[in-house]
Design a protein around this motif. Structure first.
Motif, short mmCIF file in Angstrom:
data_model
loop_
_atom_site.label_atom_id
_atom_site.label_comp_id
_atom_site.label_asym_id
_atom_site.label_seq_id
_atom_site.Cartn_x
_atom_site.Cartn_y
_atom_site.Cartn_z
N GLU A 1 6.40 -89.56 6.13
CA GLU A 1 6.54 -88.11 6.26
C GLU A 1 7.80 -87.78 7.05
O GLU A 1 8.02 -88.32 8.14
CB GLU A 1 5.32 -87.50 6.94
CG GLU A 1 4.07 -87.52 6.08
CD GLU A 1 2.95 -86.68 6.67
OE1 GLU A 1 3.02 -86.37 7.88
OE2 GLU A 1 2.03 -86.31 5.93
N VAL A 2 8.61 -86.90 6.48
CA VAL A 2 9.84 -86.45 7.13
C VAL A 2 9.88 -84.93 7.03
O VAL A 2 9.66 -84.38 5.95
CB VAL A 2 11.09 -87.06 6.46
CG1 VAL A 2 12.36 -86.52 7.11
CG2 VAL A 2 11.06 -88.57 6.54
N GLU A 3 10.13 -84.27 8.13
CA GLU A 3 10.19 -82.80 8.13
C GLU A 3 11.63 -82.33 8.00
O GLU A 3 12.53 -82.82 8.69
CB GLU A 3 9.59 -82.24 9.40
CG GLU A 3 9.61 -80.71 9.44
CD GLU A 3 9.05 -80.16 10.74
OE1 GLU A 3 7.90 -79.69 10.71
OE2 GLU A 3 9.76 -80.20 11.76
N ALA A 4 11.85 -81.38 7.09
CA ALA A 4 13.12 -80.66 6.98
C ALA A 4 12.89 -79.24 7.47
O ALA A 4 12.04 -78.53 6.93
CB ALA A 4 13.63 -80.68 5.55
N PHE A 5 13.63 -78.84 8.47
CA PHE A 5 13.44 -77.54 9.12
C PHE A 5 14.65 -76.67 8.82
O PHE A 5 15.78 -76.98 9.22
CB PHE A 5 13.28 -77.75 10.62
CG PHE A 5 12.98 -76.49 11.39
CD1 PHE A 5 11.78 -75.81 11.20
CD2 PHE A 5 13.88 -75.99 12.32
CE1 PHE A 5 11.49 -74.66 11.92
CE2 PHE A 5 13.60 -74.84 13.04
CZ PHE A 5 12.41 -74.18 12.83
N GLY A 6 14.44 -75.58 8.07
CA GLY A 6 15.52 -74.70 7.68
C GLY A 6 15.60 -73.47 8.57
O GLY A 6 14.57 -72.87 8.91
N GLN A 7 16.81 -73.13 8.95
CA GLN A 7 17.03 -71.96 9.80
C GLN A 7 18.42 -71.43 9.48
O GLN A 7 19.36 -72.20 9.27
CB GLN A 7 16.94 -72.36 11.28
CG GLN A 7 16.96 -71.21 12.25
CD GLN A 7 16.67 -71.66 13.68
OE1 GLN A 7 16.53 -72.84 13.95
NE2 GLN A 7 16.58 -70.72 14.59
N GLN A 8 18.56 -70.10 9.40
CA GLN A 8 19.87 -69.54 9.07
C GLN A 8 20.94 -70.05 10.04
O GLN A 8 20.87 -69.76 11.24
CB GLN A 8 19.82 -68.01 9.13
CG GLN A 8 18.97 -67.38 8.04
CD GLN A 8 18.87 -65.88 8.24
OE1 GLN A 8 18.60 -65.39 9.34
NE2 GLN A 8 19.05 -65.12 7.17
N ARG B 1 17.69 -79.00 10.26
CA ARG B 1 17.32 -79.99 11.28
C ARG B 1 16.18 -80.82 10.70
O ARG B 1 15.47 -80.38 9.81
CB ARG B 1 16.89 -79.32 12.59
CG ARG B 1 18.03 -78.58 13.30
CD ARG B 1 17.60 -78.11 14.68
NE ARG B 1 18.72 -77.54 15.42
CZ ARG B 1 18.83 -76.27 15.74
NH1 ARG B 1 17.91 -75.40 15.35
NH2 ARG B 1 19.86 -75.83 16.44
N PHE B 2 15.99 -82.03 11.27
CA PHE B 2 15.01 -82.94 10.68
C PHE B 2 14.17 -83.59 11.77
O PHE B 2 14.57 -83.67 12.94
CB PHE B 2 15.72 -84.01 9.85
CG PHE B 2 16.61 -83.46 8.78
CD1 PHE B 2 16.09 -83.05 7.56
CD2 PHE B 2 17.98 -83.31 8.99
CE1 PHE B 2 16.91 -82.52 6.57
CE2 PHE B 2 18.81 -82.78 8.01
CZ PHE B 2 18.26 -82.38 6.80
N ARG B 3 13.00 -84.07 11.36
CA ARG B 3 12.08 -84.73 12.30
C ARG B 3 11.37 -85.86 11.57
O ARG B 3 10.91 -85.71 10.44
CB ARG B 3 11.07 -83.71 12.83
CG ARG B 3 10.09 -84.25 13.86
CD ARG B 3 9.39 -83.10 14.57
NE ARG B 3 8.60 -82.30 13.67
CZ ARG B 3 7.26 -82.18 13.73
NH1 ARG B 3 6.57 -82.83 14.66
NH2 ARG B 3 6.61 -81.40 12.88
#
Length: 451
Positions: free
Chosen positions: A116-123, A127-129
């Motif tokens: 499991e890999v998180e992709a975090f989108g923000q304007q 970023r990733f976790r």
């Protein structure tokens, strides 16, 4: 006759355009060859139908054209023909939909052993976790997002302590290891797309969406946002680098965990003041800046931004480009605070200095206000900066320095380094200022906004 010829030429032109087109898929680098197969089926079916229908249309126009002595035969319906058309259309639609439904069923069911890999989108950045030694990702809450906790990880959740935090634009994945991406947005609708992996999924605020893939080739691939998410949407890019097992493990061991990121040594302003005496020679005793020394004001600037720029100087991301002579000078000075503890002390002292004030400059302030509207999306309506947008404070920054940096961005003196992700975004935005007068006007407006 003319319309018949036009239709035939349209068919021939369309076939040639498709055959000689440069708009093909990027080379496949994941396990999803079945997605390419379903698209090929759709292209073949629709292509054949397009050719047959248009050639029949051309034939009918020519064969039954108006001629003296010929009268049209009116036939309102033909049940036999309608039956054949319904049957053939149904078969064609089923042939296009069935493979897609089959592949979709696989697409939404990742393997049990997928990482499991998180992709975090923000304007407008990614970023990733990644999970730590326990193999689990900790709980998150967007209300907890801050400079110290940019992903909003819940500190009280023990599962999150060893989570690996990737705040750079580059995510590294292991070759031939299935990956389940957890997609999360901090603000608006985004979209996670890697064309070479054939994956695409929206990030919806308030929920976690998923997709999965297995990288099958080493190399570097683009991460794109393919959902219009604001004025900086076009610059919301990142990278996925696929490495073999040993290289991947070596990279993973070098990354910071969430627990480590929360351990911040207490800064000593007195030690920072002593260290600052070296900076004061150019930037002024109170951090007010000195144009004659080509040194901008530091007082009042965000601590996180100053930290990032000093690290960029140390890493050669800034100050190494051709034409950036003042940046090269600063790169040498930045290495005097290479020790993280000393850097913390120095930044704490600069943060204690009262904000600098700027002088108004020549330029059309009203026109500059209109030009600034696109800048306000990141830097704020009052140019106060935004950590969430990775945008520094502009109010209080010397006008001469702003003008120089905008020209540097336009000329790619800044933003050209492959690791200067936010600089590359700013370089694209700066192109909207098409003349020196545009730059002068927008800087005049920013100078009118005191911190």
């Amino acid at each position: 006759m003319a319309i018949t010829l036009v239709i035939v030429l349209l068919v021939i032109g369309s076939l040639l355009l498709h055959y000689f087109s440069v708009w093909w898929f990027t080379p496949l680098a994941s396990n999803w060859s079945s997605i390419d197969f379903t698209v090929d089926i759709t292209v073949w079916i629709t292509g054949v139908v397009f050719v047959l229908v248009n050639l029949f249309l051309a034939f009918a126009i020519f064969r039954f054209r108006s001629r003296p002595g010929h009268k049209a035969h009116y036939e309102p319906e033909n049940k036999k023909l309608e039956g054949w058309l319904v049957a053939l259309t149904s078969v064609g639609i089923a042939a296009m939909l069935a493979p897609g439904l089959y592949v979709w069923a696989q697409f939404v069911q990742p393997p049990e052993h997928a990482t499991e890999v998180e992709a975090f989108g923000q304007q407008w950045h990614w970023r990733f976790r990644l999970p730590g030694a326990d193999g689990q990702l900790g709980k998150v809450d967007t209300a907890l997002i801050s400079e110290q906790n940019p992903l909003g990880i819940v500190p009280s959740d023990p599962a999150g302590t060893d989570d690996v935090i990737i705040l750079s634009k580059e995510l590294v994945l292991e070759l031939d290891q299935p990956v389940k991406m957890l997609l999360r947005s901090a603000d608006v609708l985004h979209n996670f797309t890697v064309p070479q992996f054939r994956v695409k999924m929206d990030l919806v605020p308030g929920m976690v969406s998923t997709l999965w893939f297995t990288p099958t080739q080493t190399g570097q691939f683009d991460v794109l946002c393919e959902e219009l998410c604001g004025s900086g949407h076009f610059a919301m890019r990142s990278k996925v680098v696929v490495k073999a097992g040993s290289e991947y493990q070596q990279w993973l061991a070098q990354q910071q965990t969430f627990g480590q990121s929360q351990t911040v040594a207490e800064a000593d302003i007195r030690l920072g003041q002593a260290q600052y005496q070296l900076c004061a020679a150019c930037h002024g005793a109170a951090g007010e800046g000195n144009q004659q020394m080509h040194a901008p004001a530091l007082a009042g600037q965000s601590r996180w931004y100053l930290r990032r720029q000093l690290l960029h100087y140390q890493q050669g991301i800034r100050g190494s480009a051709e034409g950036d002579q003042f940046g090269a000078q600063m790169a040498a000075m930045a290495n005097t605070v290479a020790d993280p503890a000393m850097l913390n002390h120095l930044l704490a002292y600069i943060a204690s200095l009262p904000p600098a004030t700027t002088k108004t400059t020549d330029g059309d302030v009203q026109r500059g206000q209109k030009l600034y509207r696109s800048c306000a999306s990141c830097h704020g309506a009052a140019a106060g900066g935004s950590y969430a947008m990775n945008a520094p404070k502009l109010a209080g920054v010397d006008a001469w320095y702003l003008q120089r940096q905008l020209n540097y961005f336009k000329q790619r003196v800044r933003g050209s380094h492959p690791d200067d992700f936010y600089g590359a975004q700013m370089s694209l935005i700066a192109q909207s200022l098409q003349s020196e007068q545009d730059i002068a006007d927008v800087v005049a407006y920013i100078s009118s906004l005191q911190p």
